[in-house]
Motif scaffolding. Structure first.
Motif, PDB file in Angstrom:
ATOM      1  N   HIS A 121       0.459  -1.643   0.118  1.00 45.47           N
ATOM      2  CA  HIS A 121       0.342   0.313   0.164  1.00 45.47           C
ATOM      3  C   HIS A 121       1.065   1.095  -0.178  1.00 45.47           C
ATOM      4  CE1 HIS A 121      -3.335   2.094   2.435  1.00 45.47           C
ATOM      5  NE2 HIS A 121      -3.378   3.030   0.947  1.00 45.47           N
ATOM      6  N   LEU A 122       0.745   2.026  -0.629  1.00 47.28           N
ATOM      7  CA  LEU A 122       1.043   3.273  -0.818  1.00 47.28           C
ATOM      8  C   LEU A 122       0.332   4.989  -0.498  1.00 47.28           C
ATOM      9  CD1 LEU A 122       3.392   5.612  -1.597  1.00 47.28           C
ATOM     10  CD2 LEU A 122       2.746   5.382  -4.133  1.00 47.28           C
ATOM     11  N   VAL A 123       0.999   4.676   0.350  1.00 51.15           N
ATOM     12  CA  VAL A 123      -0.091   6.384   1.415  1.00 51.15           C
ATOM     13  C   VAL A 123       0.607   8.334   0.363  1.00 51.15           C
ATOM     14  CG1 VAL A 123      -1.423   7.970   2.975  1.00 51.15           C
ATOM     15  CG2 VAL A 123      -1.805   5.291   2.713  1.00 51.15           C
ATOM     16  N   TYR A 124       0.000   8.768   0.076  1.00 51.47           N
ATOM     17  CA  TYR A 124       0.730   9.572  -0.552  1.00 51.47           C
ATOM     18  C   TYR A 124       0.017  11.435   0.013  1.00 51.47           C
ATOM     19  CZ  TYR A 124      -2.152   9.837  -4.668  1.00 51.47           C
ATOM     20  OH  TYR A 124      -3.592   9.498  -5.163  1.00 51.47           O
ATOM     21  N   ALA A 125       0.733  12.139   0.010  1.00 54.37           N
ATOM     22  CA  ALA A 125       0.831  13.595   0.529  1.00 54.37           C
ATOM     23  C   ALA A 125      -0.176  13.999  -1.146  1.00 54.37           C
ATOM     24  CB  ALA A 125       1.606  14.556   0.804  1.00 54.37           C
ATOM     25  N   SER A 126      -1.206  14.395  -1.377  1.00 54.88           N
ATOM     26  CA  SER A 126      -2.216  15.552  -2.171  1.00 54.88           C
ATOM     27  C   SER A 126      -2.245  16.453  -1.430  1.00 54.88           C
ATOM     28  CB  SER A 126      -2.899  15.250  -2.675  1.00 54.88           C
ATOM     29  OG  SER A 126      -3.862  16.114  -4.046  1.00 54.88           O
ATOM     30  N   SER A 127      -2.898  17.523  -2.091  1.00 56.62           N
ATOM     31  CA  SER A 127      -3.173  18.568  -1.099  1.00 56.62           C
ATOM     32  C   SER A 127      -4.454  19.557  -1.073  1.00 56.62           C
ATOM     33  CB  SER A 127      -2.119  19.619  -1.661  1.00 56.62           C
ATOM     34  OG  SER A 127      -2.095  21.153  -0.984  1.00 56.62           O
ATOM     35  N   SER A 128      -5.005  19.798  -0.793  1.00 57.74           N
ATOM     36  CA  SER A 128      -6.056  21.119  -0.549  1.00 57.74           C
ATOM     37  C   SER A 128      -5.854  21.715  -2.217  1.00 57.74           C
ATOM     38  CB  SER A 128      -6.825  22.057   0.780  1.00 57.74           C
ATOM     39  OG  SER A 128      -5.958  22.274   1.338  1.00 57.74           O
ATOM     40  N   SER A 129      -4.571  22.526  -1.893  1.00 59.21           N
ATOM     41  CA  SER A 129      -5.055  23.705  -3.212  1.00 59.21           C
ATOM     42  C   SER A 129      -5.153  22.786  -4.635  1.00 59.21           C
ATOM     43  CB  SER A 129      -3.726  23.515  -3.300  1.00 59.21           C
ATOM     44  OG  SER A 129      -2.115  23.880  -2.092  1.00 59.21           O
ATOM     45  N   VAL A 130      -5.144  21.871  -4.786  1.00 55.64           N
ATOM     46  CA  VAL A 130      -5.894  21.117  -5.950  1.00 55.64           C
ATOM     47  C   VAL A 130      -6.968  21.270  -6.081  1.00 55.64           C
ATOM     48  CG1 VAL A 130      -4.674  19.074  -5.924  1.00 55.64           C
ATOM     49  CG2 VAL A 130      -6.838  18.550  -4.920  1.00 55.64           C
ATOM     50  N   TYR A 131      -8.116  22.089  -5.875  1.00 59.26           N
ATOM     51  CA  TYR A 131      -9.430  22.353  -5.471  1.00 59.26           C
ATOM     52  C   TYR A 131      -8.850  23.673  -5.756  1.00 59.26           C
ATOM     53  CZ  TYR A 131     -11.085  18.702  -2.849  1.00 59.26           C
ATOM     54  OH  TYR A 131     -11.639  17.317  -2.364  1.00 59.26           O
ATOM     55  N   ARG A 230      -4.920   6.445   9.830  1.00 54.79           N
ATOM     56  CA  ARG A 230      -6.172   4.717   9.935  1.00 54.79           C
ATOM     57  C   ARG A 230      -6.477   5.055   7.882  1.00 54.79           C
ATOM     58  NH1 ARG A 230     -11.141   5.642  13.012  1.00 54.79           N
ATOM     59  NH2 ARG A 230     -10.572   5.927  15.157  1.00 54.79           N
ATOM     60  N   THR A 231      -6.121   5.244   7.481  1.00 55.17           N
ATOM     61  CA  THR A 231      -5.933   4.751   5.833  1.00 55.17           C
ATOM     62  C   THR A 231      -4.586   4.355   5.517  1.00 55.17           C
ATOM     63  OG1 THR A 231      -4.612   7.268   5.257  1.00 55.17           O
ATOM     64  CG2 THR A 231      -6.726   7.119   4.942  1.00 55.17           C
ATOM     65  N   LEU A 232      -3.164   4.353   6.057  1.00 55.44           N
ATOM     66  CA  LEU A 232      -2.302   3.005   5.781  1.00 55.44           C
ATOM     67  C   LEU A 232      -3.039   2.047   5.629  1.00 55.44           C
ATOM     68  CD1 LEU A 232       0.831   2.704   5.122  1.00 55.44           C
ATOM     69  CD2 LEU A 232       0.770   3.452   7.718  1.00 55.44           C
ATOM     70  N   ASP A 233      -3.712   1.974   7.266  1.00 47.75           N
ATOM     71  CA  ASP A 233      -4.248   0.598   7.635  1.00 47.75           C
ATOM     72  C   ASP A 233      -5.295  -0.127   7.003  1.00 47.75           C
ATOM     73  OD1 ASP A 233      -1.726   0.883  10.039  1.00 47.75           O
ATOM     74  OD2 ASP A 233      -3.614   0.950  11.179  1.00 47.75           O
ATOM     75  N   ARG A 234      -5.996   1.036   6.451  1.00 48.49           N
ATOM     76  CA  ARG A 234      -6.608   0.361   5.033  1.00 48.49           C
ATOM     77  C   ARG A 234      -6.516   0.131   3.521  1.00 48.49           C
ATOM     78  NH1 ARG A 234     -11.145   1.803   2.060  1.00 48.49           N
ATOM     79  NH2 ARG A 234     -12.997   1.062   2.626  1.00 48.49           N
ATOM     80  N   VAL A 235      -6.047  -0.949   3.422  1.00 53.32           N
ATOM     81  CA  VAL A 235      -6.027  -0.921   1.790  1.00 53.32           C
ATOM     82  C   VAL A 235      -6.301  -1.031   0.979  1.00 53.32           C
ATOM     83  CG1 VAL A 235      -4.426  -2.684   0.398  1.00 53.32           C
ATOM     84  CG2 VAL A 235      -3.684  -2.687   2.849  1.00 53.32           C
ATOM     85  N   PRO A 236      -7.056  -0.460   0.152  1.00 52.20           N
ATOM     86  CA  PRO A 236      -8.077   0.072  -0.941  1.00 52.20           C
ATOM     87  C   PRO A 236      -7.417  -1.538  -2.157  1.00 52.20           C
ATOM     88  CG  PRO A 236      -6.020   1.461  -1.592  1.00 52.20           C
ATOM     89  CD  PRO A 236      -5.598   1.132  -0.553  1.00 52.20           C
ATOM     90  N   GLY A 237      -9.035  -1.489  -1.878  1.00 53.30           N
ATOM     91  CA  GLY A 237      -9.373  -2.682  -2.816  1.00 53.30           C
ATOM     92  C   GLY A 237      -9.739  -2.082  -4.580  1.00 53.30           C
ATOM     93  N   ALA A 238     -10.748  -2.618  -5.571  1.00 52.80           N
ATOM     94  CA  ALA A 238     -11.435  -1.288  -6.494  1.00 52.80           C
ATOM     95  C   ALA A 238     -12.995  -1.541  -5.906  1.00 52.80           C
ATOM     96  CB  ALA A 238     -11.943  -2.918  -7.694  1.00 52.80           C
ATOM     97  N   ASP A 239     -13.430  -0.467  -6.518  1.00 52.79           N
ATOM     98  CA  ASP A 239     -14.172   0.011  -5.736  1.00 52.79           C
ATOM     99  C   ASP A 239     -15.919  -0.656  -6.505  1.00 52.79           C
ATOM    100  OD1 ASP A 239     -17.337   1.772  -4.969  1.00 52.79           O
ATOM    101  OD2 ASP A 239     -16.184   3.901  -5.674  1.00 52.79           O
ATOM    102  N   PRO A 240     -16.236  -1.599  -6.203  1.00 56.84           N
ATOM    103  CA  PRO A 240     -17.453  -2.235  -6.420  1.00 56.84           C
ATOM    104  C   PRO A 240     -18.296  -1.554  -7.046  1.00 56.84           C
ATOM    105  CG  PRO A 240     -17.432  -2.084  -4.596  1.00 56.84           C
ATOM    106  CD  PRO A 240     -16.188  -1.485  -4.781  1.00 56.84           C
ATOM    107  N   ASP A 241     -18.248   0.164  -6.386  1.00 57.54           N
ATOM    108  CA  ASP A 241     -19.597   1.093  -6.909  1.00 57.54           C
ATOM    109  C   ASP A 241     -19.679   1.782  -7.942  1.00 57.54           C
ATOM    110  OD1 ASP A 241     -22.026  -0.093  -4.789  1.00 57.54           O
ATOM    111  OD2 ASP A 241     -20.837   1.480  -3.468  1.00 57.54           O
TER     112      ASP A 241
END
Length: 335
Positions: A121-131, A230-241
């Motif tokens: 799992h890779l967690v990376y910093a984005s930013s609120s600046s993207v808005y 909390r996000t580091l510990d939760r490895v994402p999978g494909a979003d079924p929705d």
């Protein structure tokens, strides 16, 4: 777990590393200790970590592919948190190439190292600046972010797109975190709270842009780090929705997620200064100025997606957070 943290001598990276070590993880810190702001503060943060038996450190840049590959080979991390970046919106107007070198080329090196090392799992910093130029508040991860107003913001949007590519092509689970105005003890000297405190105590006027009328979703460092873990510990999978006919920017048919991490309680800058004055016991002399190029008038994080998926719930008010910062500042600088 074995967790590699880039930017480990930075504001968020040092606090995150400390929390990970406290819970029993092994941490490999990676940071170039660049002089964007006083390296002595970065070194002081690092000194607090190096005494821990489960902490190792390498001083190098993300752009140094060989050094980064060596760190991955030596440590064999299971998970990676990429916080290293060239930060700052206004500085990106002066030195744009630094943002491409660190935030784009450097991030590509991180993605490649994760891919070839089998990172979970890779967690990376984005930013609120993207808005950027968005006007709809609060900012939600489902919103379009195609109109950045600084190269810093554009580099962070690029990171999200690059991460999705690796999640799609190589099934590398990635989670991007859009941080909203982080503050607290051991913070960055180029940020408003640090600058204001230094100048008020020195009896100097403070520059207040947009005449102090903009709102920021100021988020205390402990709440930020809680969200990262909390996000580091939760490895994402494909979003079924996930619906490719109506695609959401926040998820995918690949193992990919993007979240906001904010306080969800925007505060007007003038109120922020008022609380700081109360904590310092001094009045500030305000030099009211127009909005700076590259800045956005208001930020407000919709954190519902992060709350839904991880139970994240920020709890630190600015009254508590600023008081803790002032206590740390007086103790650290002896003023």
């Amino acid at each position: 777990m074995r967790i590699l943290v880039t930017g480990a001598a930075g504001f968020i990276g040092a606090k995150l590393s400390e929390r990970l070590l406290e819970r029993g993880d092994e941490v490999f810190g990676y940071d170039n200790l660049n002089p964007y702001y006083e390296p002595s503060l970065k070194q002081a943060r690092l000194t607090r970590l190096t005494s821990h038996p489960n902490f190792r450190f390498a001083q190098a840049s993300l752009e140094d592919r060989d050094a980064l590959d060596r760190a991955f080979a030596q440590f064999a991390p299971q998970r990676v948190v990429n916080l290293a970046a060239q930060a700052g919106v206004r500085y990106s107007l002066e030195n744009p190439r630094a943002y491409i070198d660190s935030n784009v080329v450097g991030f590509l090196n991180v993605l490649e190292a994760c891919r070839h090392s089998g990172v979970e799992h890779l967690v990376y910093a984005s930013s609120s600046s993207v808005y950027g130029a968005n006007k709809k508040l609060p900012f939600a991860v489902e919103d379009s972010v195609d109109h950045p107003v600084s190269l810093y913001a554009a580099s962070k949007k690029a990171n999200e797109l690059m991460a999705h590519t690796y999640s799609h092509l190589f099934q590398l689970p990635t989670t991007g975190l859009r941080f909203f105005t982080v503050y607290g003890p051991w913070g960055r000297p180029d940020m408003a709270l640090f600058l204001f405190t230094r100048k008020i105590l020195a009896g100097e006027p403070i520059d207040v842009f947009n005449h102090g009328r903009h709102n920021r979703d100021f988020t205390y460092i402990d709440d930020i780090v809680e969200g990262v873990i909390r996000t580091l510990d939760r490895v994402p999978g494909a979003d079924p929705d996930f619906d490719p006919m109506i695609p959401s920017p926040a998820s995918s048919s690949a193992p990919y997620r993007v979240y906001n991490i904010g306080n969800h309680q925007p505060v007007e800058l003038l109120r922020y200064i008022e609380v700081l004055e109360q904590c310092l016991g001094r009045k500030a002399e305000l030099r009211l100025l127009p909005l700076q190029p590259g800045d956005v008038p208001d930020t407000h994080a919709d954190v519902e997606a992060l709350r839904r998926d991880t139970g994240y719930s920020p709890s630190t008010t600015i009254e508590v957070g600023i008081e803790r910062f002032v206590g740390w500042y007086r103790d650290y600088y002896g003023v």
